[in-house]
Design a protein around this motif. Structure first.
Motif, short mmCIF file in Angstrom:
data_model
loop_
_atom_site.label_atom_id
_atom_site.label_comp_id
_atom_site.label_asym_id
_atom_site.label_seq_id
_atom_site.Cartn_x
_atom_site.Cartn_y
_atom_site.Cartn_z
N ILE A 102 -12.27 55.56 18.36
CA ILE A 102 -11.72 55.56 16.26
C ILE A 102 -12.43 55.94 15.87
O ILE A 102 -12.24 56.85 14.69
CB ILE A 102 -10.93 54.02 16.51
CG1 ILE A 102 -9.58 53.66 16.81
CG2 ILE A 102 -10.94 53.45 14.72
CD1 ILE A 102 -9.45 52.11 17.00
N ILE A 103 -13.80 55.62 16.04
CA ILE A 103 -14.63 56.04 15.33
C ILE A 103 -15.02 58.08 15.28
O ILE A 103 -15.16 58.36 14.27
CB ILE A 103 -16.41 55.71 14.86
CG1 ILE A 103 -15.99 53.94 14.97
CG2 ILE A 103 -17.31 55.64 14.93
CD1 ILE A 103 -17.30 53.10 15.54
N ARG A 104 -14.73 58.29 16.15
CA ARG A 104 -15.54 59.38 16.68
C ARG A 104 -14.35 59.88 15.85
O ARG A 104 -14.42 61.38 15.50
CB ARG A 104 -15.13 59.93 17.43
CG ARG A 104 -15.94 61.21 18.46
CD ARG A 104 -16.22 61.20 19.26
NE ARG A 104 -17.24 62.82 19.64
CZ ARG A 104 -17.52 63.00 20.94
NH1 ARG A 104 -17.56 61.92 21.94
NH2 ARG A 104 -18.20 64.12 21.01
N SER A 105 -13.12 59.77 15.64
CA SER A 105 -12.19 60.39 15.62
C SER A 105 -11.66 60.18 14.17
O SER A 105 -11.95 61.57 13.57
CB SER A 105 -10.61 59.79 15.56
OG SER A 105 -11.16 60.02 17.21
N LEU A 106 -12.54 58.95 12.90
CA LEU A 106 -12.79 59.10 11.66
C LEU A 106 -13.31 60.15 11.62
O LEU A 106 -13.19 61.00 10.28
CB LEU A 106 -13.10 57.89 11.43
CG LEU A 106 -11.88 56.75 11.15
CD1 LEU A 106 -12.52 55.41 11.21
CD2 LEU A 106 -10.82 57.19 10.55
N ARG A 107 -14.51 60.53 11.80
CA ARG A 107 -15.72 61.28 11.84
C ARG A 107 -15.31 62.89 11.92
O ARG A 107 -15.46 63.43 10.70
CB ARG A 107 -17.00 61.08 12.48
CG ARG A 107 -17.85 59.77 12.16
CD ARG A 107 -18.75 59.89 13.48
NE ARG A 107 -19.86 58.44 13.38
CZ ARG A 107 -20.47 58.52 14.02
NH1 ARG A 107 -20.54 58.88 14.68
NH2 ARG A 107 -20.94 57.30 13.67
N GLU A 108 -14.31 62.92 12.38
CA GLU A 108 -13.71 64.61 12.58
C GLU A 108 -13.01 64.80 11.84
O GLU A 108 -13.00 65.55 11.15
CB GLU A 108 -13.50 64.54 14.16
CG GLU A 108 -12.49 66.23 13.96
CD GLU A 108 -13.70 66.88 14.06
OE1 GLU A 108 -13.16 67.92 14.11
OE2 GLU A 108 -14.45 66.77 14.49
N LEU A 109 -12.39 63.38 11.03
CA LEU A 109 -11.28 63.46 10.07
C LEU A 109 -12.00 63.93 8.04
O LEU A 109 -11.42 64.85 8.10
CB LEU A 109 -10.35 62.70 9.76
CG LEU A 109 -9.29 62.16 10.70
CD1 LEU A 109 -8.53 61.16 10.30
CD2 LEU A 109 -7.82 63.30 10.35
N ASP A 110 -12.75 63.33 8.77
CA ASP A 110 -13.46 63.52 7.28
C ASP A 110 -14.40 65.19 7.08
O ASP A 110 -14.15 65.33 6.86
CB ASP A 110 -14.46 62.34 7.08
CG ASP A 110 -15.10 61.88 6.21
OD1 ASP A 110 -14.70 62.52 4.95
OD2 ASP A 110 -16.28 61.02 5.90
N SER A 111 -15.10 64.93 8.54
CA SER A 111 -15.80 66.14 8.57
C SER A 111 -15.18 67.67 7.76
O SER A 111 -14.85 68.49 7.66
CB SER A 111 -16.22 66.26 9.07
OG SER A 111 -17.51 67.40 9.80
N GLN A 112 -13.96 67.34 9.17
CA GLN A 112 -12.20 68.60 8.96
C GLN A 112 -11.62 69.16 7.91
O GLN A 112 -11.30 69.89 6.96
CB GLN A 112 -11.95 68.65 10.01
CG GLN A 112 -12.81 69.01 11.85
CD GLN A 112 -13.05 70.64 11.56
OE1 GLN A 112 -12.72 71.22 11.38
NE2 GLN A 112 -14.89 70.57 11.62
#
Length: 238
Positions: A102-112
């Motif tokens: 979940i955390i890694r997914s949130l980071r990807e959403l925020d970054s991209q």
């Protein structure tokens, strides 16, 4: 052509974000669409809040603590002529979606694509306080420092006082646990069509207005830090 970052393509454990990233990558990256993530412990009612905000029943819900949202899923809606994308997330505490995923997914959403607001749902009538703190810290570590995290207190249909009184009573305890929120809303997510109690119906209407106000106050007229600006969003916590 691959739209997913290589680290996501190689690791099937992060499938919970794959479909959404693919869909967003194919869409026109309009700068006036605000991305709002809604998240919380499983069983806290995040999907019900999604339906409350969008005025639909599109997000699947459950009457127990079984996870209904298994992948990140986006729902579009408008408020006062402004466009929003509400992203419903898998709940913390599920064996199907680890906190790391979940955390890694949130980071990807925020970054991209840029996250403009996080709605952190907390149950007002029950819940593990330590889990709430862990979830908050996980969210805060995953998104940029400039992304506001706001609290949505759910399950207050039978609360004996005014719903917002819950916040007055419990805010100090949350701060004592170092859970500092930019704003809050205290709500019930009952289906208004399923109740014949005028008081409960009034609370549902109040909740809808509270969520609208919460979103409009915290999603500023001009988007900042979103995809389309020079360079990706910078994370200061990893």
């Amino acid at each position: 052509m691959h739209f997913l970052p290589s680290f996501l393509r190689k690791d099937s454990r992060f499938f919970i974000i794959d479909d959404l990233v693919k869909k967003l990558a194919h869409k026109d990256a309009a700068q006036d669409i605000f991305n709002i993530v809604i998240i919380g412990q499983i069983g806290v009612g995040a999907s019900s809040v999604t339906n409350l905000i969008t005025g639909t029943s599109n997000a699947p819900i459950s009457t127990d603590v079984s996870p209904c949202t298994k992948t990140f899923t986006a729902y579009s809606f408008t408020l006062h002529g402004r466009s929003f994308r509400l992203i419903d997330s898998p709940g913390f505490g599920s064996s199907k979606s680890t906190t790391a995923a979940i955390i890694r997914s949130l980071r990807e959403l925020d970054s991209q694509f840029g996250i403009d607001l996080v709605l952190n749902c907390l149950r007002g009538t029950r819940g593990d306080a330590s889990a709430g703190v862990q979830n908050y810290n996980a969210i805060r570590s995953a998104v940029s420092d400039d992304v506001p995290i706001v609290a949505v207190i759910t399950g207050l249909e039978r609360y004996s006082e005014r719903m917002d009184q819950w916040w007055t009573t419990n805010e100090a305890d949350l701060k004592g646990r170092r859970m500092v929120f930019a704003d809050h809303a205290c709500v019930t997510t009952l289906d208004i069509a399923s109740t014949n109690d005028p008081k409960l119906e009034a609370r549902v209407v109040e909740s809808q207005k509270a969520m609208e106000g919460l979103i409009l106050r915290n999603c500023h007229t001009t988007k900042t830090g979103s995809r389309g600006m020079v360079g990706p969003r910078r994370h200061t916590r990893y």
